[in-house]
Each structure stands twice: as structure tokens, then as C-alpha cells.
Design a protein around this motif. Structure first.
Motif, PDB file in Angstrom:
ATOM      1  N   SER A   1      10.785   4.411  10.160  1.00 36.11           N
ATOM      2  CA  SER A   1      10.515   3.387  11.080  1.00 36.11           C
ATOM      3  C   SER A   1      11.644   2.942  12.111  1.00 36.11           C
ATOM      4  N   ASP A   2      11.243   2.986  13.394  1.00 38.08           N
ATOM      5  CA  ASP A   2      12.403   2.404  14.247  1.00 38.08           C
ATOM      6  C   ASP A   2      12.484   0.954  14.296  1.00 38.08           C
ATOM      7  N   THR A   3      13.556   0.514  14.512  1.00 41.51           N
ATOM      8  CA  THR A   3      14.020  -0.824  14.561  1.00 41.51           C
ATOM      9  C   THR A   3      14.656  -1.534  15.816  1.00 41.51           C
ATOM     10  N   VAL A   4      14.744  -2.452  16.158  1.00 41.61           N
ATOM     11  CA  VAL A   4      15.263  -3.087  17.166  1.00 41.61           C
ATOM     12  C   VAL A   4      16.694  -2.623  17.249  1.00 41.61           C
ATOM     13  N   GLY A   5      17.413  -2.430  18.488  1.00 44.88           N
ATOM     14  CA  GLY A   5      18.954  -2.008  18.454  1.00 44.88           C
ATOM     15  C   GLY A   5      19.649  -3.299  18.227  1.00 44.88           C
TER      16      GLY A   5
ATOM     17  N   THR B   1       8.215   0.783  15.672  1.00 48.82           N
ATOM     18  CA  THR B   1       7.243   1.994  15.534  1.00 48.82           C
ATOM     19  C   THR B   1       7.388   2.766  14.234  1.00 48.82           C
ATOM     20  N   SER B   2       6.457   2.901  13.541  1.00 46.23           N
ATOM     21  CA  SER B   2       6.459   3.670  12.193  1.00 46.23           C
ATOM     22  C   SER B   2       5.457   4.757  12.272  1.00 46.23           C
ATOM     23  N   ARG B   3       6.027   5.965  11.831  1.00 48.78           N
ATOM     24  CA  ARG B   3       5.166   7.158  11.784  1.00 48.78           C
ATOM     25  C   ARG B   3       5.381   8.004  10.437  1.00 48.78           C
TER      26      ARG B   3
ATOM     27  N   SER C   1      14.925   5.873  18.972  1.00 52.10           N
ATOM     28  CA  SER C   1      13.848   6.184  19.531  1.00 52.10           C
ATOM     29  C   SER C   1      13.507   7.788  19.824  1.00 52.10           C
ATOM     30  N   THR C   2      14.531   8.458  20.469  1.00 57.23           N
ATOM     31  CA  THR C   2      14.608   9.958  20.847  1.00 57.23           C
ATOM     32  C   THR C   2      14.425  10.445  19.588  1.00 57.23           C
ATOM     33  N   LEU C   3      15.192  10.169  18.397  1.00 57.31           N
ATOM     34  CA  LEU C   3      15.307  10.753  17.166  1.00 57.31           C
ATOM     35  C   LEU C   3      13.893  10.604  16.463  1.00 57.31           C
ATOM     36  N   LEU C   4      13.148   9.458  16.604  1.00 59.43           N
ATOM     37  CA  LEU C   4      11.761   9.379  16.136  1.00 59.43           C
ATOM     38  C   LEU C   4      10.824  10.306  16.769  1.00 59.43           C
ATOM     39  N   ASN C   5      11.027  10.378  18.058  1.00 55.55           N
ATOM     40  CA  ASN C   5      10.078  11.230  18.764  1.00 55.55           C
ATOM     41  C   ASN C   5      10.266  12.758  18.488  1.00 55.55           C
ATOM     42  N   GLN C   6      11.826  12.992  18.160  1.00 55.96           N
ATOM     43  CA  GLN C   6      12.179  14.384  17.888  1.00 55.96           C
ATOM     44  C   GLN C   6      11.368  14.895  16.624  1.00 55.96           C
ATOM     45  N   LEU C   7      11.425  13.864  15.553  1.00 57.57           N
ATOM     46  CA  LEU C   7      11.190  14.062  14.197  1.00 57.57           C
ATOM     47  C   LEU C   7       9.369  13.828  13.991  1.00 57.57           C
ATOM     48  N   THR C   8       8.896  13.194  14.816  1.00 56.45           N
ATOM     49  CA  THR C   8       7.723  12.829  14.358  1.00 56.45           C
ATOM     50  C   THR C   8       6.587  13.024  15.694  1.00 56.45           C
ATOM     51  N   GLY C   9       7.211  13.380  16.897  1.00 51.74           N
ATOM     52  CA  GLY C   9       6.101  13.398  17.881  1.00 51.74           C
ATOM     53  C   GLY C   9       5.578  12.456  18.225  1.00 51.74           C
TER      54      GLY C   9
ATOM     55  N   ARG D   1       0.825  -1.230   0.068  1.00 52.51           N
ATOM     56  CA  ARG D   1      -0.140   0.087  -0.140  1.00 52.51           C
ATOM     57  C   ARG D   1       0.826   1.277   0.032  1.00 52.51           C
ATOM     58  N   ARG D   2       2.120   1.029   0.830  1.00 52.31           N
ATOM     59  CA  ARG D   2       2.975   2.320   0.928  1.00 52.31           C
ATOM     60  C   ARG D   2       3.635   2.491  -0.527  1.00 52.31           C
ATOM     61  N   GLN D   3       4.023   1.303  -1.183  1.00 56.27           N
ATOM     62  CA  GLN D   3       4.631   1.471  -2.413  1.00 56.27           C
ATOM     63  C   GLN D   3       3.470   1.939  -3.450  1.00 56.27           C
ATOM     64  N   LYS D   4       2.342   1.589  -3.438  1.00 54.86           N
ATOM     65  CA  LYS D   4       1.450   2.071  -4.335  1.00 54.86           C
ATOM     66  C   LYS D   4       1.035   3.401  -4.359  1.00 54.86           C
ATOM     67  N   ASN D   5       1.271   3.834  -2.757  1.00 58.81           N
ATOM     68  CA  ASN D   5       0.740   5.413  -2.710  1.00 58.81           C
ATOM     69  C   ASN D   5       2.266   6.236  -2.792  1.00 58.81           C
ATOM     70  N   SER D   6       3.335   5.646  -3.265  1.00 65.47           N
ATOM     71  CA  SER D   6       4.634   6.205  -3.549  1.00 65.47           C
ATOM     72  C   SER D   6       5.126   6.682  -2.439  1.00 65.47           C
ATOM     73  N   VAL D   7       5.156   6.267  -1.035  1.00 64.26           N
ATOM     74  CA  VAL D   7       5.620   6.895   0.113  1.00 64.26           C
ATOM     75  C   VAL D   7       6.802   5.966   0.334  1.00 64.26           C
ATOM     76  N   PRO D   8       7.929   6.847   0.276  1.00 65.66           N
ATOM     77  CA  PRO D   8       9.356   5.922   0.608  1.00 65.66           C
ATOM     78  C   PRO D   8       9.327   5.805   2.001  1.00 65.66           C
ATOM     79  N   VAL D   9      10.038   4.638   2.153  1.00 68.14           N
ATOM     80  CA  VAL D   9      10.398   4.148   3.823  1.00 68.14           C
ATOM     81  C   VAL D   9      11.903   4.349   4.109  1.00 68.14           C
ATOM     82  N   VAL D  10      11.729   5.112   5.257  1.00 68.78           N
ATOM     83  CA  VAL D  10      13.243   5.378   5.773  1.00 68.78           C
ATOM     84  C   VAL D  10      13.246   4.742   7.200  1.00 68.78           C
ATOM     85  N   ALA D  11      14.337   3.630   7.281  1.00 64.40           N
ATOM     86  CA  ALA D  11      14.488   2.923   8.623  1.00 64.40           C
ATOM     87  C   ALA D  11      15.618   3.535   9.453  1.00 64.40           C
TER      88      ALA D  11
END
Length: 421
Positions: free
Chosen positions: A256-260, A241-243, A217-225, A197-207
């Protein structure tokens, strides 16, 4: 109060073997023992002492040798410790022999990491992955688990599958593994549908990737709330977590955040978390979050780079994101293309990071307004399939669409473009 809390903690002696025949990934050093201490604290334990043994080869029976095992026993008795944790991976026979000599529970590094994962997993997917990893770890060890298997009352090394499950026969364990794998396959199918669905909507994924506790996680919070928990401890975040992140008028992405990652990450954990880590395989961009103040930064970067090479698709661009840059001199951080300095905690460097993301993904994308004649209405579906469509309006002169196009669609539909930002 501190004495009461300490009594509740498992008291553990940490032991490592540095053998001439070991690879770098197998051996123990003072640095890896320090990391093992941090893992023990994350699991809720307390380190009472460390022992690093040097040998040409591990002892086939007691791993560190009978004499050194007796020394560990005396240290355990002197410090009133309740367990011994090895920085190396032990065989079932090693565990049984060491428990007979020392007289307390013996765990290895893999078992300790699995215990932390069992505490951290909150979602159904996370719990499934942890349980699968624990069974895969326990299956070949059932005949040699000794005290570790028969302990009652909980504690480090006993979380996860229940006591009765651990004492079941191998056939039951294998059946449970098969069921867990089947359930995780369903999770992967759901992820696949979401990905399509993301690819169909042409939304890139950044991990976001990085060594555990680097600040993803702190960076994900800072960028996306996102407001997900972000504490200063290893493996604080386990569930992905994906935002959505608005990078610029031309670019929105899924972050998307991933396991460390960690040195000597048990292979069964990588296998069990395939459903989560496969996000790396389909990511359009990786942000390698690095702890600038980490005294072992180079070694930890190498660990992450090796796993990226194993899990991500070849050629995936990587931005090196030096976090906690405010804690070190500027000269300690390399500069160059696809390298940024940030402080995820304070928000410093966020604009530079967003610019780097856009340069890596969005420099060739075009934010446009198109007017498509009704007679060529089929192009609307083409746009929905291959572009990021922001708005659609039906007017007297045709269908007006605001969209972000890649170079191929931009060239193909140039004649319908009425405005470009």
C-alpha cells in the motif's frame, strides 16, 4: 509563451518568522522557506521573493511586526505580487491585520498545503478527507478571514469548498463537518472489512511511508506494475493505492502506498486522513522510502520517524529503503540489517528489497502441500481462516491443499503435510 504562463500564475512573496520562543516545528528557516517555494510551485504559483524575520517573540497583532510588514508590502508592490504566503501558522487576527497592512491576500503554510490536497484528491474518499480538513481549518478562522474569504475568481487558497459554503454560519459548517465525519466512518468500516478479509486469508500488509517526493509511487509501480502517476513534485499522489506483490513462493503481500509526510503537516490533515493513515496501524511491515540525494535527508527522516511512532503499532518492523542511490556515492548511504539501497526508477536493488521483505515477514512461513482426510474436513476451514490457501483439490484419499502456514499452524498440522517447498 513563458510570459503568458507566468501571467496565469499567482505571484507570491514568501515570509517566515524565526522566533526564540518557537519550537523546531513552529519556526521558519531558509530550508523551510525553500520547501514552501516548492509547495507554492506545486500549487501553481510563482515565488517573487523571500523574507525571513528574526524576533524574540511574534507580534501579537501583525506577527512579524509593523515595520517588517511594511517592508513586505513594498516588496509585494515592487514585484507586482498578488499574495503573501507565510511559512508559519497564523491566527485569524494575524491574517486580518497583515492583509490590511500589505493590501493583498495572506495565506499560511497550512492553507497552501490544503490547496494542494484539494487539487490532488481524485477519489471520493480523498475529496471527503480534503473537504473535512478544509472545514476544520476554516471553522475557527471564519471571523478573521478578511480578503481570503471574499476573493472571487478562484486561485491558490480558494479551491475546495465553494464560496457560498465558506460564507455560511458556523452551525452550517459544523453540520457539514459532522456529515463528512460520518461518511468517512463508513469508509473506515469498508476498510475494516477489507482488512479482516486480508487477515483471514493470511496476507500480510506492507505499507510504503516516506517524506513527500521520496519516490513511493515510483517504487510501487516498479514492484507491482501499478502504473499510477509518479511525477517529481510534492504530494503528487494523494489517494492510497494497494496492489498485490509476489515476494517469493512462500510469500505474497498487499503493498500500500500512503500520502507523503512533510514537516509541519497540519494536525487537521492528519486527523482528516485517519481513514487512510490507519493502514499504518494495521501494517505488518513498513518500508520507509528515503530520498538518498535529499540535502535535508536526516531532518526529513526524523519527521517520518516521528509520525511512524505516532501512527503505527509499536514493534512494527521497518525497512529503511534508500531510493535514488545511484545519485550519491555509496559511502553516503548507511549499511546494515533492514537497510537497502535501490533506484525505483531504474529497478536497481529490487531483488535485495524483496529479500529484505521476506526476511522481515516470511522467514518462518512454510509453503506446503497437505492432504486432509474427509473425516477431519473442519481443518479446511481452519486453514482458510489462518493460512494463505493457494489451491484446493478433492481427491480419493482426501482434500489436498497448497498453503503457506505460520509456525503455529505448521506445528499443529505437521502430520498432514505431504510435501514442502
Amino acid at each position: 509563451m513563458e510570459e503568458t504562463n507566468e501571467k496565469k500564475q499567482e505571484r507570491a512573496v514568501l515570509v517566515g518568522l524565526n522566533a526564540d520562543c518557537f519550537t523546531v516545528a513552529q519556526t521558519a528557516t531558509e530550508e523551510t522557506l525553500d520547501e514552501l517555494e516548492a509547495l507554492l510551485e506545486t500549487a501553481g504559483g510563482f515565488c517573487t521573493g523571500k523574507v525571513l524575520q528574526n524576533r524574540h517573540t511574534p507580534d501579537s497583532h501583525s506577527f512579524i511586526g509593523e515595520g517588517k510588514a511594511q517592508e513586505v508590502k513594498m516588496l509585494v508592490e515592487f514585484t507586482q505580487s498578488t499574495m503573501v504566503v507565510f511559512d508559519n501558522e497564523l491566527s485569524p487576527g494575524n491574517i486580518r491585520a497583515l492583509e490590511e497592512i500589505i493590501g493583498v491576500t495572506v495565506l499560511d503554510r497550512s492553507a497552501l498545503i490544503l490547496d494542494i490536497f484539494a487539487q490532488r484528491a481524485k477519489t471520493r474518499e480523498g475529496r471527503l478527507q480534503v473537504e473535512l480538513a478544509q472545514y476544520q481549518y476554516l471553522l475557527p478562522r471564519l471571523s478573521g478571514m478578511g480578503k481570503s474569504l471574499s476573493r472571487q475568481g478562484g486561485g491558490i487558497g480558494t479551491r475546495g469548498p465553494g464560496e457560498t459554503k465558506l460564507e455560511s454560519d458556523r452551525r452550517h459548517i459544523r453540520e457539514r463537518i459532522t456529515r463528512l465525519q460520518s461518511e468517512l466512518d463508513q469508509v473506515r468500516q469498508v476498510r475494516s472489512v477489507q482488512r479482516e478479509r486480508r487477515q483471514k486469508n493470511s496476507v500480510p500488509v506492507v505499507a510504503l511511508v516516506g517524506y513527500t517526493n521520496a519516490g513511493k509511487s515510483t517504487l510501487l509501480n516498479q514492484l507491482t506494475g501499478a502504473d499510477i502517476p509518479a511525477n517529481n513534485r510534492l504530494f503528487d499522489t494523494l489517494d492510497t493505492t494497494s496492489r498485490q506483490l509476489h515476494v517469493s513462493d512462500n510469500l505474497d503481500v498487499i503493498l500500500s502506498d500512503t500520502v507523503g509526510f512533510i514537516a509541519k503537516l497540519p494536525h487537521h490533515l492528519v486527523d482528516a486522513f485517519r481513514a487512510t493513515l490507519e493502514e499504518l496501524e494495521y501494517a505488518d511491515l513498513l518500508i520507509h522510502v528515503i530520498d538518498s540525494a535529499d540535502p535535508h535527508r536526516a531532518e526529513h527522516m526524523a519527521v517520518v520517524e516521528q509520525l511512524i511512532a505516532k501512527l503505527a503499532k509499536p514493534g512494527t518492523p521497518v525497512i529503511e529503503c534508500y531510493n535514488k542511490a545511484d545519485l550519491v556515492p555509496a559511502t553516503d548511504i548507511p549499511i546494515g540489517e533492514n537497510r537497502v539501497r535501490i533506484s525505483a526508477k531504474s529497478g536497481a536493488g529490487m531483488e535485495e528489497l524483496l529479500t529484505a521483505i521476506e526476511n522481515a515477514l516470511g522467514h518462518s512461513r512454510h509453503h506446503v502441500l497437505l492432504t486432509v482426510p474427509y473425516a477431519q474436513g473442519g481443518l479446511v476451514q481452519t486453514l482458510h481462516d489462518g493460512a494463505q490457501v493457494k489451491n484446493v483439490e478433492y481427491g480419493g484419499d482426501g482434500i489436498r491443499l497448497e498453503a503457506v502456514l505460520d509456525p503455529i499452524l505448521y506445528g499443529r498440522l505437521r502430520e498432514f503435510i505431504t510435501k514442502e517447498w
